[in-house]
Design a protein around this motif. Structure first.
Motif, PDB file in Angstrom:
ATOM      1  N   LEU A 150       0.877  -1.158   0.000  1.00 42.15           N
ATOM      2  CA  LEU A 150       0.000   0.000   0.000  1.00 42.15           C
ATOM      3  C   LEU A 150       0.922   1.217   0.000  1.00 42.15           C
ATOM      4  O   LEU A 150       1.775   1.358   0.887  1.00 42.15           O
ATOM      5  N   HIS A 151       0.793   2.079  -1.001  1.00 46.48           N
ATOM      6  CA  HIS A 151       1.766   3.165  -1.135  1.00 46.48           C
ATOM      7  C   HIS A 151       1.081   4.433  -1.621  1.00 46.48           C
ATOM      8  O   HIS A 151       0.024   4.390  -2.266  1.00 46.48           O
ATOM      9  N   ALA A 152       1.707   5.572  -1.337  1.00 46.64           N
ATOM     10  CA  ALA A 152       1.159   6.868  -1.738  1.00 46.64           C
ATOM     11  C   ALA A 152       2.285   7.871  -1.860  1.00 46.64           C
ATOM     12  O   ALA A 152       3.386   7.676  -1.339  1.00 46.64           O
ATOM     13  N   GLY A 153       1.991   8.984  -2.583  1.00 45.39           N
ATOM     14  CA  GLY A 153       2.937  10.091  -2.668  1.00 45.39           C
ATOM     15  C   GLY A 153       3.677  10.201  -3.968  1.00 45.39           C
ATOM     16  O   GLY A 153       4.374  11.180  -4.214  1.00 45.39           O
ATOM     17  N   VAL A 187      -7.894   1.122   5.084  1.00 44.89           N
ATOM     18  CA  VAL A 187      -6.808   2.050   5.408  1.00 44.89           C
ATOM     19  C   VAL A 187      -6.525   2.907   4.187  1.00 44.89           C
ATOM     20  O   VAL A 187      -6.529   2.415   3.047  1.00 44.89           O
ATOM     21  N   ALA A 188      -6.269   4.181   4.407  1.00 40.23           N
ATOM     22  CA  ALA A 188      -5.928   5.108   3.321  1.00 40.23           C
ATOM     23  C   ALA A 188      -4.699   5.918   3.715  1.00 40.23           C
ATOM     24  O   ALA A 188      -4.487   6.216   4.891  1.00 40.23           O
ATOM     25  N   ILE A 189      -3.889   6.259   2.710  1.00 41.40           N
ATOM     26  CA  ILE A 189      -2.698   7.086   2.928  1.00 41.40           C
ATOM     27  C   ILE A 189      -2.724   8.251   1.952  1.00 41.40           C
ATOM     28  O   ILE A 189      -2.955   8.056   0.751  1.00 41.40           O
ATOM     29  N   VAL A 190      -2.509   9.455   2.471  1.00 43.02           N
ATOM     30  CA  VAL A 190      -2.266  10.640   1.655  1.00 43.02           C
ATOM     31  C   VAL A 190      -0.871  11.122   2.024  1.00 43.02           C
ATOM     32  O   VAL A 190      -0.620  11.485   3.174  1.00 43.02           O
ATOM     33  N   ALA A 191       0.056  11.092   1.058  1.00 41.14           N
ATOM     34  CA  ALA A 191       1.457  11.404   1.335  1.00 41.14           C
ATOM     35  C   ALA A 191       1.903  12.607   0.519  1.00 41.14           C
ATOM     36  O   ALA A 191       1.719  12.635  -0.704  1.00 41.14           O
TER      37      ALA A 191
END
Length: 411
Positions: free
Chosen positions: A109-112, A133-137
């Motif tokens: 799981l990756h972001a940015g 689950v969520a990611i904002v990078a």
């Protein structure tokens, strides 16, 4: 859905070597922590030299890694990565494409990082142990305009790159100094055309004519004091807050992440603007805020019942001894923060496990190349790290109870 969900967060991972064969019991204990958490998260501080190739776009601070380092991160327990940082573009768009490809192969799981601005502006989401689950990078730089993702238009193609939170820094000077700088600018005949040329390859800043002076890449602002200020681009902030809000609306546990190098002169101090961004992210719906960039552990704050890790320092830090400035012991010490959340993504407690990169023996060795893997700290080393974190966090109203070699924050 499990009643309790655990998310482990660590310092950033600037990793150049496969360290899985290091047979130190203290390193195995760190791996156990990461593997036992439902999800473990770090910032991959780098870019991958892979199928798409690439060209170095930096001087002495350039870095790239072989894809095997992603196997290493996965092998020691990580399943979620931020990819937004000052090294993500070290090989240009080719490196971005290789990094995205290799990370996707391994199911992180990756972001940015993304192929264009539209892609990096969306939260990355997944279901882990029954929990969404969520990611904002984001990355705040400083960095050249060309490292940040851009959409295509009629005149140019899309650009793969990093998700930006545009920040601009001004040097504040008093009235006398401001007049002196203006006189120097005028006497040497420095014009708006010179400013535009010196700003390349970026677009030039547009200083306010009465209160700011731009020379090369520096902006001087008239003030009553000497200092530095950071201005946050409102459109970039609103865009990222919107992504956080959208992810929170669907019930996700949202990790808001920021990497930046706009540090205070004292690394241990949290700049006011960072605190403001962190709290706006939580107000927008983030379950937690995590930041890296400052190379040391900074305080933890609890805001509206949600954790803010202002800087978790370093977790893996593969640098060379030659001409290195990273010699302070604090650069090599941090914590693994294991956060426990209830069914409604409500924070229950945080357990802090102190780590020393390379262990105490390597910390006493001047050869930084021997400091390869994080070791779980015990005894005086654990007490020292936890004491420093506790004293800093207490100023922000957080009570860290030290229980043996770990720290605990309970709500």
């Amino acid at each position: 859905m499990k009643e309790r969900f655990t998310l482990a967060v660590t310092g950033q991972s600037l990793i150049k070597h496969d360290i899985r064969d290091i047979d130190a019991p203290a390193f195995h204990k760190v791996q156990t922590l990461l593997r036992e958490a439902d999800l473990s998260f770090t910032n991959f501080e780098g870019t991958i030299l892979g199928r798409h190739g690439g060209w170095p776009l930096k001087g002495s601070f350039f870095g790239c890694s072989d894809p095997v380092v992603l196997d290493t991160l996965q092998g020691i327990g990580f399943r979620a990565l931020s990819l937004s940082n000052n090294h993500a573009f070290d090989l240009g768009p080719s490196g971005v494409l290789s990094t995205l490809e290799e990370v996707a192969k391994r199911g992180f799981l990756h972001a940015g990082l993304g192929r264009d601005h539209a892609q990096v502006s969306r939260a990355s989401t997944g279901t882990i142990a029954g929990r969404r689950v969520a990611i904002v990078a984001m990355d705040g730089g400083p960095g050249p305009d060309f490292m940040y993702a851009a959409d295509a238009d009629d005149n140019r193609p899309a650009r793969p790159g990093v998700n930006r939170l545009r920040l601009s820094q001004a040097i504040e000077v008093d009235e006398t100094a401001f007049d002196q700088i203006r006189a120097i600018r005028d006497r040497v005949g420095y014009t708006a055309i010179d400013l535009a040329n010196d700003s390349q390859p970026d677009d030039p800043r547009h200083p306010a004519p009465d209160t700011e002076i731009g020379i090369a890449r520096a902006v001087f602002r008239r003030s009553e004091r000497f200092g530095r200020t950071v201005r946050i681009d409102e459109a970039d902030l609103a865009r990222n807050l919107s992504a956080i809000a959208a992810a929170a609306k669907d019930g996700s546990l949202v990790v808001a992440y920021l990497h930046h190098h706009h540090w205070a002169s004292d690394w241990y101090q949290v700049p006011d603007w960072v605190s403001g961004v962190a709290k706006q992210c939580i107000d927008a719906g983030a379950t937690m805020f995590v930041s890296h960039g400052a190379p040391v552990l900074q305080p933890i704050e609890i805001y509206r019942g949600r954790p803010i890790f202002y800087s978790l320092g370093n977790f893996i830090f593969h640098v060379r001894s030659e001409k290195s400035t990273w010699t302070a012991p604090e650069v090599w010490e941090s914590v693994v923060g294991v956060c426990s959340f209830g069914e409604d993504n409500r924070l229950i407690e945080i357990t802090l496990y102190p780590v020393v990169i390379g262990g105490d023996e390597a910390l006493a060795d001047r050869m930084l190349e021997r400091r390869l893997a994080p070791h779980l700290a015990t005894g005086e080393s654990a007490a020292r790290i936890l004491r420093r974190c506790s004293e800093q966090s207490a100023r922000l109203g957080v009570d860290i109870k030290v229980c043996g070699d770990v720290g605990v924050i309970r709500l």
